[in-house]
Design an enzyme around this catalytic site. Sequence first.
Site, PDB file in Angstrom:
ATOM      1  CG  LEU A 116      38.395  48.676  30.984  1.00 11.25           C
ATOM      2  CD1 LEU A 116      37.629  48.711  29.669  1.00 11.25           C
ATOM      3  CD2 LEU A 116      37.826  49.688  31.968  1.00 11.25           C
ATOM      4  N   PRO A 117      38.505  45.520  34.209  1.00 16.36           N
ATOM      5  CG  PRO A 117      37.315  46.020  36.162  1.00 16.36           C
ATOM      6  CD  PRO A 117      37.626  46.549  34.795  1.00 16.36           C
ATOM      7  CB  THR A 136      43.266  39.329  31.822  1.00 18.37           C
ATOM      8  OG1 THR A 136      44.626  39.737  31.920  1.00 18.37           O
ATOM      9  CG2 THR A 136      43.201  37.822  31.614  1.00 18.37           C
ATOM     10  CE  LYS A 187      47.091  37.370  32.254  1.00 16.18           C
ATOM     11  NZ  LYS A 187      48.094  37.910  33.123  1.00 16.18           N
ATOM     12  CE  LYS A 228      39.823  38.710  34.618  1.00 11.60           C
ATOM     13  NZ  LYS A 228      40.290  40.060  34.359  1.00 11.60           N
TER      14      LYS A 228
HETATM   15  P1  NAD Z   1      41.401  47.259  38.935  1.00 17.75           P
HETATM   16  O1  NAD Z   1      40.067  46.769  39.375  1.00 17.75           O
HETATM   17  O2  NAD Z   1      42.365  47.795  39.946  1.00 17.75           O
HETATM   18  O3  NAD Z   1      41.217  48.399  37.821  1.00 17.75           O
HETATM   19  C1  NAD Z   1      40.208  48.418  36.857  1.00 17.75           C
HETATM   20  C2  NAD Z   1      39.725  49.851  36.718  1.00 17.75           C
HETATM   21  O4  NAD Z   1      38.779  49.929  35.660  1.00 17.75           O
HETATM   22  C3  NAD Z   1      39.028  50.374  37.987  1.00 17.75           C
HETATM   23  O5  NAD Z   1      39.690  51.527  38.456  1.00 17.75           O
HETATM   24  C4  NAD Z   1      37.612  50.673  37.511  1.00 17.75           C
HETATM   25  O6  NAD Z   1      37.029  51.814  38.146  1.00 17.75           O
HETATM   26  C5  NAD Z   1      37.839  50.915  36.025  1.00 17.75           C
HETATM   27  N1  NAD Z   1      36.615  50.789  35.236  1.00 17.75           N
HETATM   28  C6  NAD Z   1      35.719  49.767  35.207  1.00 17.75           C
HETATM   29  N2  NAD Z   1      34.711  50.050  34.349  1.00 17.75           N
HETATM   30  C7  NAD Z   1      34.985  51.272  33.832  1.00 17.75           C
HETATM   31  C8  NAD Z   1      34.317  52.108  32.913  1.00 17.75           C
HETATM   32  N3  NAD Z   1      33.154  51.741  32.345  1.00 17.75           N
HETATM   33  N4  NAD Z   1      34.859  53.307  32.614  1.00 17.75           N
HETATM   34  C9  NAD Z   1      36.026  53.688  33.188  1.00 17.75           C
HETATM   35  N5  NAD Z   1      36.720  52.944  34.072  1.00 17.75           N
HETATM   36  C10 NAD Z   1      36.195  51.748  34.395  1.00 17.75           C
HETATM   37  O7  NAD Z   1      42.063  46.051  38.120  1.00 17.75           O
HETATM   38  P2  NAD Z   1      43.615  45.865  37.763  1.00 17.75           P
HETATM   39  O8  NAD Z   1      44.288  45.101  38.841  1.00 17.75           O
HETATM   40  O9  NAD Z   1      44.150  47.170  37.308  1.00 17.75           O
HETATM   41  O10 NAD Z   1      43.486  44.865  36.517  1.00 17.75           O
HETATM   42  C11 NAD Z   1      43.067  45.313  35.230  1.00 17.75           C
HETATM   43  C12 NAD Z   1      43.175  44.162  34.255  1.00 17.75           C
HETATM   44  O11 NAD Z   1      44.521  43.696  34.217  1.00 17.75           O
HETATM   45  C13 NAD Z   1      42.302  42.954  34.632  1.00 17.75           C
HETATM   46  O12 NAD Z   1      41.722  42.434  33.470  1.00 17.75           O
HETATM   47  C14 NAD Z   1      43.293  41.993  35.271  1.00 17.75           C
HETATM   48  O13 NAD Z   1      42.893  40.650  35.135  1.00 17.75           O
HETATM   49  C15 NAD Z   1      44.557  42.300  34.470  1.00 17.75           C
HETATM   50  N6  NAD Z   1      45.797  41.989  35.176  1.00 17.75           N
HETATM   51  C16 NAD Z   1      45.987  42.388  36.466  1.00 17.75           C
HETATM   52  C17 NAD Z   1      47.188  42.080  37.121  1.00 17.75           C
HETATM   53  C18 NAD Z   1      47.420  42.504  38.544  1.00 17.75           C
HETATM   54  O14 NAD Z   1      48.403  42.043  39.136  1.00 17.75           O
HETATM   55  N7  NAD Z   1      46.604  43.381  39.125  1.00 17.75           N
HETATM   56  C19 NAD Z   1      48.192  41.372  36.436  1.00 17.75           C
HETATM   57  C20 NAD Z   1      47.983  41.019  35.104  1.00 17.75           C
HETATM   58  C21 NAD Z   1      46.778  41.333  34.469  1.00 17.75           C
END
Ligand code: NAD
Length: 296
Positions: free
Chosen positions: A65-66, A96, A171, A246
């Site tokens: 999740l975000p 994260t 992290k 972030k």
């Molecule tokens: P993203 O925004 O693409 O995906 C998050 C998903 O969570 C979205 O599809 C959203 O609809 C869903 N969501 C939010 N609230 C919800 C709920 N109540 N019920 C169901 N679904 C819900 O983000 P991401 O890029 O996939 O990143 C996710 C996590 O991973 C973050 O914490 C980010 O910091 C971490 N991260 C991302 C990367 C990257 O390169 N994208 C790398 C390392 C870590």
Amino acid sequence: MAEIGFVGLGNMGLPMAKNLAAAGHNVAGFDHVDAAMRELGTASGTAANDIAAAVSQAEIIVTMLPAGRHVEEVYLGDAGVLASAKAGALLIDSSTIDVDTARRVSGAALNAGFDMVDAPVSGGVGGASAGTLTFMVGGSDAAYRQAQPVLEVMGKNIFHAGASGNGQVAKICNNMLLGISMIGTCEAFMLGEKLGLDAQTFFDISSTASGQCWSMTSYCPMPGPVPASPANNDYQAGFTAAMMLKDLVLSQEAAQTATCETPMGARATSLYQQMSEAGADGLDFSGIMRMLQGEI
Ligand code: NAD
């Protein structure tokens, strides 16, 4: 093969869930975004109608999740994970998030009778798709051992960082160092060039001398020396400056809670903040080179 509930099928979660399904696990996923649910369905997963439907039969529940408030809502909400999971399910949060929320939610899980680990990742969308993520895991030894086989489907390097919340600590400390080292690498290339030193020559020297670091040798912010780095592709992400900001903000919140002075972390945070305010945070984080060069 395990019954797995997966909540949060975004840029990272969807490929992670698809890898679990491809390995033969029964994956029931939920996200508010219909397109992600449809794509999980075409990858032999099951699209669930809500969180409860995704997790109620699961032996293992993974969330991606975000931010902390989403994790709190998904786990602690009325029809959330703790209210809907069956007894004995293992909870894995790979988002994260801030250390305090991670520890608070895992404490609530423990009170409700569930083992939980925080297991944030590095490796980005490429690593999520290829199943080569690095997982930094916080939680008890028993919970770590139980999580390990599932994490190994989605990742290549799995580390037990200690007790609950320590995955998040690892992290944010790693990414604070990365933000600082990226800015330092940019400054060294810029100064060298201004003083008449060719970028490739500086790279050849410094990459085998004491200035060597990942930001230089794997992800060089100066176009040229590392052909695969985003600098050679107009600084297209990659890992966006917004995501770096972030993680840096999380590091500074944690530093304040721990009363630990991190002056370089604070400076890196304010520079990425400036990049964000300039509307350039969709660029790769190495694109801070452009801001330092006065082009943004
Ligand atoms: P993203 O925004 O693409 O995906 C998050 C998903 O969570 C979205 O599809 C959203 O609809 C869903 N969501 C939010 N609230 C919800 C709920 N109540 N019920 C169901 N679904 C819900 O983000 P991401 O890029 O996939 O990143 C996710 C996590 O991973 C973050 O914490 C980010 O910091 C971490 N991260 C991302 C990367 C990257 O390169 N994208 C790398 C390392 C870590």
